[in-house]
Design a protein around this motif. Structure first.
Motif, mmCIF file in Angstrom:
data_model
loop_
_atom_site.group_PDB
_atom_site.id
_atom_site.type_symbol
_atom_site.label_atom_id
_atom_site.label_comp_id
_atom_site.label_asym_id
_atom_site.label_seq_id
_atom_site.Cartn_x
_atom_site.Cartn_y
_atom_site.Cartn_z
ATOM 1 N N VAL A 1 -8.031 45.235 33.591
ATOM 2 C CA VAL A 1 -7.262 44.276 33.863
ATOM 3 C C VAL A 1 -7.634 42.919 33.816
ATOM 4 O O VAL A 1 -7.022 42.144 33.227
ATOM 5 C CB VAL A 1 -6.726 44.365 35.588
ATOM 6 C CG1 VAL A 1 -5.647 43.341 36.018
ATOM 7 C CG2 VAL A 1 -5.907 45.834 35.670
ATOM 8 N N MET A 2 -8.749 42.542 34.008
ATOM 9 C CA MET A 2 -9.581 41.311 34.027
ATOM 10 C C MET A 2 -9.992 40.802 32.465
ATOM 11 O O MET A 2 -10.257 39.783 32.114
ATOM 12 C CB MET A 2 -10.521 41.069 34.899
ATOM 13 C CG MET A 2 -10.393 41.018 36.368
ATOM 14 S SD MET A 2 -12.034 41.270 37.203
ATOM 15 C CE MET A 2 -12.686 39.799 37.254
ATOM 16 N N LYS A 3 -9.656 41.936 31.591
ATOM 17 C CA LYS A 3 -10.220 41.866 30.364
ATOM 18 C C LYS A 3 -11.768 41.227 30.311
ATOM 19 O O LYS A 3 -12.145 40.253 29.663
ATOM 20 C CB LYS A 3 -9.376 40.962 29.492
ATOM 21 C CG LYS A 3 -7.790 41.220 29.514
ATOM 22 C CD LYS A 3 -7.027 40.546 28.356
ATOM 23 C CE LYS A 3 -5.610 40.772 28.211
ATOM 24 N NZ LYS A 3 -4.721 40.203 29.354
ATOM 25 N N PHE A 4 -12.480 41.895 30.952
ATOM 26 C CA PHE A 4 -13.743 41.529 31.367
ATOM 27 C C PHE A 4 -14.656 40.755 30.349
ATOM 28 O O PHE A 4 -14.786 39.680 30.575
ATOM 29 C CB PHE A 4 -14.466 42.533 32.150
ATOM 30 C CG PHE A 4 -15.870 41.926 32.921
ATOM 31 C CD1 PHE A 4 -15.748 41.157 33.819
ATOM 32 C CD2 PHE A 4 -16.995 42.154 32.309
ATOM 33 C CE1 PHE A 4 -16.867 40.649 34.545
ATOM 34 C CE2 PHE A 4 -18.137 41.872 32.981
ATOM 35 C CZ PHE A 4 -18.045 40.678 34.099
ATOM 36 N N ILE B 1 -19.277 25.791 38.849
ATOM 37 C CA ILE B 1 -18.103 25.756 38.042
ATOM 38 C C ILE B 1 -17.886 27.408 37.899
ATOM 39 O O ILE B 1 -16.567 27.584 37.802
ATOM 40 C CB ILE B 1 -18.662 25.342 36.658
ATOM 41 C CG1 ILE B 1 -18.961 23.963 36.900
ATOM 42 C CG2 ILE B 1 -17.822 25.704 35.465
ATOM 43 C CD1 ILE B 1 -19.540 23.287 35.505
ATOM 44 N N TRP B 2 -18.759 28.306 37.823
ATOM 45 C CA TRP B 2 -18.535 29.706 38.038
ATOM 46 C C TRP B 2 -17.470 30.010 38.988
ATOM 47 O O TRP B 2 -16.772 30.913 38.662
ATOM 48 C CB TRP B 2 -19.825 30.467 38.022
ATOM 49 C CG TRP B 2 -19.613 31.936 37.767
ATOM 50 C CD1 TRP B 2 -19.309 33.029 38.520
ATOM 51 C CD2 TRP B 2 -20.267 32.419 36.327
ATOM 52 N NE1 TRP B 2 -19.357 34.398 37.991
ATOM 53 C CE2 TRP B 2 -19.713 33.701 36.755
ATOM 54 C CE3 TRP B 2 -20.558 32.080 35.172
ATOM 55 C CZ2 TRP B 2 -20.041 34.721 35.482
ATOM 56 C CZ3 TRP B 2 -20.675 33.042 34.021
ATOM 57 C CH2 TRP B 2 -20.558 34.239 34.433
ATOM 58 N N ASN B 3 -17.578 29.659 40.047
ATOM 59 C CA ASN B 3 -16.725 29.972 41.173
ATOM 60 C C ASN B 3 -15.575 29.229 41.413
ATOM 61 O O ASN B 3 -14.986 29.455 42.300
ATOM 62 C CB ASN B 3 -17.619 30.131 42.606
ATOM 63 C CG ASN B 3 -18.731 31.131 42.547
ATOM 64 O OD1 ASN B 3 -18.390 32.169 42.007
ATOM 65 N ND2 ASN B 3 -19.653 31.110 43.181
ATOM 66 N N ASP B 4 -15.358 28.367 40.432
ATOM 67 C CA ASP B 4 -14.299 27.281 41.071
ATOM 68 C C ASP B 4 -12.958 28.041 40.470
ATOM 69 O O ASP B 4 -12.753 28.797 39.646
ATOM 70 C CB ASP B 4 -14.289 26.185 39.867
ATOM 71 C CG ASP B 4 -13.629 25.094 40.305
ATOM 72 O OD1 ASP B 4 -13.032 25.165 41.535
ATOM 73 O OD2 ASP B 4 -13.405 24.112 39.561
ATOM 74 N N TYR B 5 -11.996 27.543 41.470
ATOM 75 C CA TYR B 5 -10.913 28.343 41.222
ATOM 76 C C TYR B 5 -9.515 27.248 40.896
ATOM 77 O O TYR B 5 -8.784 27.381 39.896
ATOM 78 C CB TYR B 5 -10.416 29.104 42.420
ATOM 79 C CG TYR B 5 -9.048 29.738 42.579
ATOM 80 C CD1 TYR B 5 -8.608 30.763 41.841
ATOM 81 C CD2 TYR B 5 -8.072 29.141 43.602
ATOM 82 C CE1 TYR B 5 -7.363 31.294 41.885
ATOM 83 C CE2 TYR B 5 -6.635 29.602 43.632
ATOM 84 C CZ TYR B 5 -6.472 30.517 42.714
ATOM 85 O OH TYR B 5 -5.196 31.174 42.942
ATOM 86 N N LEU B 6 -9.583 26.351 41.941
ATOM 87 C CA LEU B 6 -8.410 25.383 41.728
ATOM 88 C C LEU B 6 -8.067 24.620 40.443
ATOM 89 O O LEU B 6 -7.230 24.515 39.810
ATOM 90 C CB LEU B 6 -8.429 24.481 42.771
ATOM 91 C CG LEU B 6 -7.208 24.085 43.850
ATOM 92 C CD1 LEU B 6 -6.216 25.475 43.948
ATOM 93 C CD2 LEU B 6 -7.602 23.301 44.824
ATOM 94 N N GLN C 1 -12.499 33.639 38.083
ATOM 95 C CA GLN C 1 -11.907 33.612 39.341
ATOM 96 C C GLN C 1 -10.449 33.834 39.158
ATOM 97 O O GLN C 1 -9.575 34.377 39.960
ATOM 98 C CB GLN C 1 -12.253 32.255 39.782
ATOM 99 C CG GLN C 1 -13.664 32.077 40.190
ATOM 100 C CD GLN C 1 -14.346 32.818 41.269
ATOM 101 O OE1 GLN C 1 -13.575 33.209 42.228
ATOM 102 N NE2 GLN C 1 -15.447 33.443 41.090
ATOM 103 N N LEU C 2 -9.928 33.136 38.133
ATOM 104 C CA LEU C 2 -8.506 33.277 37.899
ATOM 105 C C LEU C 2 -7.982 34.915 37.621
ATOM 106 O O LEU C 2 -6.968 35.420 38.388
ATOM 107 C CB LEU C 2 -8.040 32.557 36.903
ATOM 108 C CG LEU C 2 -8.043 30.873 36.997
ATOM 109 C CD1 LEU C 2 -7.704 30.267 35.776
ATOM 110 C CD2 LEU C 2 -7.446 30.712 38.133
ATOM 111 N N SER D 1 -14.158 43.722 41.179
ATOM 112 C CA SER D 1 -14.046 42.675 40.442
ATOM 113 C C SER D 1 -14.792 41.356 41.011
ATOM 114 O O SER D 1 -15.417 40.579 40.285
ATOM 115 C CB SER D 1 -12.501 42.036 40.158
ATOM 116 O OG SER D 1 -12.146 41.476 41.675
ATOM 117 N N LEU D 2 -14.926 41.551 42.303
ATOM 118 C CA LEU D 2 -15.718 40.532 42.880
ATOM 119 C C LEU D 2 -17.359 40.711 42.414
ATOM 120 O O LEU D 2 -18.027 39.991 41.981
ATOM 121 C CB LEU D 2 -15.777 40.637 44.448
ATOM 122 C CG LEU D 2 -14.324 40.311 45.073
ATOM 123 C CD1 LEU D 2 -14.748 40.259 46.548
ATOM 124 C CD2 LEU D 2 -14.093 38.808 44.658
#
Lengths: 506, 410, 271
Positions: free
Chosen positions: C62-65, C204-209, C221-222, C241-242
């Motif tokens: 689903v995440m197209k990892f 940056i890796w964990n940024d979401y907004l 994250q998205l 996914s986490l």
């Protein structure tokens, strides 16, 4: 030295320009625009320039007021007229084109109703206490029972005793004891006083059951008698009962049933009024401001204390697993706030009740603020620990050894050598923890969201967020933001100044 | 420096992240995403010239959409909540007027008010949803309980369930939206009792001529208290997931929810046997009907290029084809607003809903017509704060009035 | 020699327990990722009853990892590289020139440390759209600007602790400023560079907004949000996914973490 002043200046500019330019563009400029929005009543959705407008209105308000021919042509190159709808409309425009259009339209004096300059109104309403009451700390009366509802089958014993029974006169206590009986930790409603049971015989009457008397009539009768009971209003009571009985279709055997039910409901009303009036507690709601301060204080104190303590412990000679432990304590920093929030929410719901037997955690206004501080400390303390640890390792070994030779106790060494030499670490950690705690958003948002208003855990930035997007008050949100920024700047500025002064003295 | 920057940019570009021209579709119903993906895949297969990029924003939807609107770049196709969201975006000019699109002729007339602003239609009404009591038939059968049709019968059923150690209602108080639905729906019933049509009430509120407390508020809050009393003890800790789990596991016999929750419950426990009845506010069974209305709709951004608009409209037209309707029902698993749509495959509760609505009518989702700020804040937070004993009934009403006055729609 | 229990051993034991508390939630995520949803709900703390990898399979597809992780990696890589380069240059210059301007500019950078991101969010996204930066490349540029304050702040502190003599003698020998910076100063800045690299990479890796507003989709994250709905939370795939999205950055952190102390210490403490 060798360089000419001109070269030096050129170098200065060349080295600083890239970072400064990007920073100014992506940080300072939007910040400035935010300030600009803070003096408008923008709702966050209205476009500055209309997307479509009926022909007549467009010509009257905009087109005919443009003085320069060039500007008019420009506007008409963007807006196209559609015969079918009778409207001028435009597609999405970006960049300089948009700025030019906005300038022209501003010049003709047009501004949308919800994107208008309101001067300092937003700031004024914040200072005058006119924004939502949830923003400010306040006292409020918690009403534990709504007299218009039925008596609950079971009430929480602790609160019932402490906040209700103790306030009663002996007669009132006597009355209360007819209603609620202690069982275990709770009080249980006596079956004879249960309104459902009292009403039941009336509903079972053949006249009602057959539909000769409508359910609406029964409802009216019961509601009327209950209402009269609350005020012990005999006249209203007689009227409600009279109106019901006067429907005239009752058998003789039914009338005593009605009478009994009415009498009992009436008498229950006396207790309900008492319960509603006395079972109240005055509580303090921290409000957005109060919670933000609580959260910041808790965070700064606890995370720094813990971080310092862990650093001190890891710095002891003989702690063999130091490196591994250090990595572990820092580990929470590696996770995103959303993940952290998710994990802890899950644990608070599934694990804590299992371990402690206590059911409410995040929904309990007394616990939730502490839990949020706890999670935040869990995440951030590792970072500060690293700074303290580094500071400790920078303390020259010979000073400590000299002190030991002089016979200083560990406590004295801590007080007179370690702490003073660690002052720069404290300055930085406290600065960062104040700024981060006051800026906190993600964690609380992901853990509580809008329910924070019910629990009393809405930090400042989250309130701003809801103002801007849920309550459609982008102007007010930006004004609050400006004030928050000012507060953080002043607090951290003062802190830095004070602590730097201390550092110099030491 | 510059060379380094451009080198980096070129490198990035080479990784294939630069997207081709395509439509962007925003949707928020994360719980039904598989079905929507299937629909889009089928459409794209049939229309080789068009690709659709699907963008899900389950959280922060308002924030992101506001930012996108401010950018002037709303997605080409938008899934929106009916009524207020549509009206708001239409009022500011963000949506294409769909009144003359052929597809709008294929939807049932009763669904049209949900996408109307200023006498024009700005959305394609899609799923027709009902909110009521989803109950566990097996539990009701086991304790020989009558399916409640009146408030009193519901009270009686709850008492029996409590005695048997079964929670009557699966709780959900950690999130504020469910209580927001509840208070506004009971309010809608009480309006009907007073004989005030919802549209008139909304107009009067917007004109400042009436109060939210125009209904029997004693009853309104008594029903809320009754509902709260019969939830899980730790309902304040429970979010939607926990509510569905409590119901699906059989710990609770009922949940007051929309049928989207039925899909989740059946996912968690395929063996559960459910029925769906209106929440009975009154003791007169005839007055107890479902709260049913158009939940979501699709709109098209007015600021997209003409080609993209045309392609987006093509997608909306396509949704009415039998094939699309089939996927909608079988995979998206919600009802739809097209005339003659066949929803029999959706399962018992959906049939209950449609049969009941066709027979007895329904109350509209009045909250969808409130100004969004009023519903989002004053209603949702107000009801939750009442349940948390943080506000009194009078304060909740006063707050709604105050916020409504500040957010009047013209 | 006999082993004697010393106070320090108690201390260490205590620290290990504390460390377990720190680690526990993370372990919990790993455990949950290996269980079906039903098992997570029923026995949240138990070990997985059997090896169950479906969550990972689902999360992966689903995440197209592979594609998503590459995108995230590139954004992080270029984002961090740009911050390091521009900020180190600026900070060095500011620290080495003792004029009023440099103090003012330095304060200007530090000023941003106290601005919450949510405040500039909407104007920033409009600006990015106006400049046609709503793509991964643009996102990287935004990070350079947004990352500057912290990086300049930390570099500035570190540079002050580096002796000037080397640079001065190179200058006397006629070396250009560029040469001095890239050949002499930059290597000396390695500890702080690694530290900032780690911290910014985490950010940056964990940024979401910001990615949500600028590129809308494509980062880890998205992509996770597919499982973390407003209403529906699929804990199994979500935790998987986490794990998938946190593993690369954790490994990176563990390899580089020995630098972090040196760097943070030098950068922060002397700032």
């Amino acid at each position: 030295m060798v360089q000419k002043p001109a070269t030096r200046r050129a170098n200065f500019v060349m080295f600083i320009a890239p970072a400064l330019f990007l920073y100014a563009l992506f940080f300072l400029l939007p910040f400035g625009q935010g300030l600009r929005i803070s003096v408008t009543n923008w709702d966050g959705l209205t476009p500055k320039t209309p997307i479509s407008m009926p022909k007549a209105e467009f010509e009257e308000k905009i087109l005919n007021r443009i003085e320069s021919e060039k500007d008019r042509d420009y506007v008409l190159s963007i807006y196209t007229y559609d015969e079918a709808s009778g409207e001028y409309s435009r597609l999405s425009i970006r960049g300089l084109k948009r700025y030019r259009l906005e300038r022209i339209i501003k010049k003709v004096g047009y501004s949308p109703d919800l994107y208008r300059d309101v001067g300092l109104d937003n700031y004024r309403s914040i200072f005058r206490g006119q924004v939502d009451e949830r923003f400010y700390p306040r006292r409020y009366e918690q009403v534990n029972f709504n007299a218009n509802s039925d008596l609950p089958q079971e009430v929480d014993g602790a609160s019932y005793e402490k906040d209700f029974l103790t306030k009663l006169t002996p007669e009132q206590k006597d009355l209360a004891s007819q209603f609620y009986v202690k069982r275990g930790k709770s009080y249980i409603l006596a079956p004879g006083k249960d309104e459902f049971n009292i009403e039941d015989p009336v509903w079972m009457l053949p006249e009602v059951d057959s539909g000769a008397i409508t359910s609406a009539a029964v409802d009216d009768f019961i509601a009327g008698v209950k209402k009269a009971g609350l005020g012990q209003n005999e006249a209203a009571f007689a009227e409600s009962k009279g109106a019901f009985v006067a429907q005239g279709k009752f058998a003789a055997g039914s009338l005593p049933v009605i009478d009994k039910c009415a009498q009992e409901l009436f008498s229950v009303g006396k207790f309900k009024a008492l319960l509603s009036e006395k079972w109240r507690v005055t509580k303090t709601d921290l409000g957005v401001i109060g919670f933000t301060i609580f959260f910041a204080l808790g965070n700064v104190l606890i995370s720094n204390f813990l971080a310092f303590w862990i650093a001190l412990a890891l710095d002891q000679k003989g702690v063999k697993s130091r490196n591994v432990l250090r990595s572990i304590f820092f580990m929470p920093n590696v996770l995103s706030m959303v993940v952290v929030a998710l994990i802890w929410s899950f644990l608070f719901f599934h694990l804590l009740p299992q371990i402690t037997g206590i059911q409410t955690w995040m929904s309990d206004p007394a616990k939730a603020p502490w839990l949020l501080v706890f999670v935040s400390v869990w995440q951030s303390s590792g970072y500060y620990m690293v700074i303290y640890l580094a500071g400790l390792q920078n303390i020259p070994q010979d000073i400590i050894e000299a002190a030991m030779i002089d016979g200083a106790s560990p406590r004295q060494r801590l007080r007179h050598i370690t702490l003073p030499l660690l002052a720069p670490s404290f300055t930085v950690c406290i600065f960062m923890s104040i700024a981060n705690a006051l800026k906190c958003f993600d964690l609380v948002y992901a853990m509580i969201g809008p329910s924070g208003y019910a629990v009393g855990t809405v930090p400042f930035v989250m309130d701003i967020f809801f103002d801007a997007f849920a309550r459609k008050q982008a102007g007010l949100a930006n004004a609050k933001a400006a004030l928050l920024f000012l507060t953080i700047a002043v607090v951290t500025g003062l802190q830095l100044k004070m602590m730097k002064k201390k550092e110099v003295q030491l | 420096m510059k060379r380094i920057v451009s080198l980096l940019l070129v490198l990035l570009a080479f990784t294939g992240m630069v997207s081709a021209q395509k439509l962007e579709m925003y949707y928020y119903k994360q719980e039904n995403q598989e079905g929507l993906k299937k629909l889009v895949a089928q459409f794209v297969k049939e229309n080789p010239g068009i690709t659709i990029d699907m963008l899900i924003i389950p959280n922060d939807a308002d924030a992101t959409m506001s930012a996108r609107a401010a950018q002037g770049k709303l997605p080409d196709i938008l899934q929106m909540q009916s009524y207020s969201r549509v009206q708001e975006y239409a009022e500011k000019g963000y949506l294409v007027d769909l009144t003359k699109q052929p597809v709008l002729g294929k939807v049932v007339d009763s669904s049209k008010p949900s996408v109307t602003w200023n006498n024009k239609l700005y959305g394609l009404p899609m799923d027709f949803a009902g909110i009521g009591i989803i109950y566990n038939k097996d539990i009701f059968a086991k304790y020989n309980l009558k399916v409640p049709t009146t408030y009193r019968e519901l009270d009686k059923a709850c008492r029996t369930l409590n005695e048997k150690g079964i929670t009557p209602f699966a709780g959900l108080l950690k999130e504020n939206w469910s209580m927001g639905h509840f208070i506004t729906m009971v309010h809608t019933s009480l309006l009907a009792e007073k004989g005030i049509p919802v549209s008139k009430f909304i107009a009067d509120m917007n004109a400042g001529k009436t109060s939210y407390g125009v209904v029997d508020t004693d009853k309104l809050f008594a029903v809320i208290d009754f509902y709260r009393k019969n939830m899980d003890k730790n309902a304040e800790e429970m979010a939607w997931n926990e509510q569905v789990a409590s119901f699906a596991d059989g710990r609770a016999a009922m949940m007051v929810q929309g049928l989207w929750s039925y899909g989740a419950a059946i996912g968690a426990n395929p063996k559960i046997n459910c029925g769906f009845v209106p929440f009975p506010v009154f003791n007169d069974a005839k007055k107890n009907v479902f709260y049913a209305d158009v939940d979501s709709c699709f709109g098209v951004s007015a600021q997209s290029s003409p080609e993209k608009k045309a392609a987006s409209l093509k997608f909306l037209e396509w949704l009415a084809t039998p094939q699309a309707q089939k996927i909608w029902v079988e995979d998206y698993k919600l009802t739809l607003s097209f005339k003659g749509a066949d929803v029999s495959k959706l399962g018992g509760p959906f049939v209950d809903l449609m049969t009941n609505v066709n027979k007895n009518g329904a109350y509209p989702w009045a909250f969808a017509s409130y100004p969004t700020a009023v519903f989002e804040d004053a209603c949702k937070n107000g009801a939750q704060q009442y349940v948390f004993n943080k506000k009194t009934a009078d304060e909740v009403i006063a707050d709604i009035d105050k916020q409504w006055a500040a957010n009047r729609k013209k | 020699m006999k082993f004697r229990v010393k106070p320090v051993h108690f201390l260490e034991a205590f620290m290990i327990i504390l460390a377990f508390l720190y680690l526990f939630p993370i372990l919990f995520v790993f455990l949950s990722a290996l269980k079906p949803d039903a098992e997570i709900m029923l026995h949240p703390l138990a070990l997985p009853s059997k090896l169950y990898l479906d969550n990972f399979v689902k999360a992966w597809t689903v995440m197209k990892f592979p594609k998503t992780v590459l995108t995230t990696f590139l954004i992080t890589l270029f984002g961090v590289a740009g911050i390091l380069l521009t900020s180190s240059m600026a900070a060095w210059m500011l620290a080495r020139t003792n004029t009023k301007y440099s103090w003012v500019l330095y304060s200007l950078f530090a000023f941003a440390l106290v601005i919450p991101f949510q405040i500039i969010m909407v104007p920033l996204s409009v600006l990015a759209s106006d400049m046609n930066l709503t793509n991964p490349q643009g996102l990287v540029l935004l990070y350079w600007g947004l990352g500057a304050p912290m990086a300049v702040f930390m570099y500035h502190g570190f540079v002050k602790s580096v002796p000037k003599e080397l640079e001065e003698s190179a200058a006397i020998d006629g070396a250009g400023t560029g040469y001095i910076f890239f050949k002499i100063v930059l290597p000396l800045l390695k500890p702080i560079t690694v530290t900032i690299a780690i911290l910014d990479a985490l950010w940056i890796w964990n940024d979401y907004l910001l990615p949500l507003l600028i590129i809308k989709q494509g980062t880890l994250q998205l992509a996770q949000m597919a499982f973390n709905g407003q209403f529906l939370k699929e804990y199994g795939p979500l935790t998987a996914s986490l794990v998938l999205s946190a593993l690369p950055i954790m490994v990176f952190y563990l390899f580089e973490q020995k630098y972090i102390i040196k760097g943070i210490a030098a950068g922060a403490v002397k700032g």
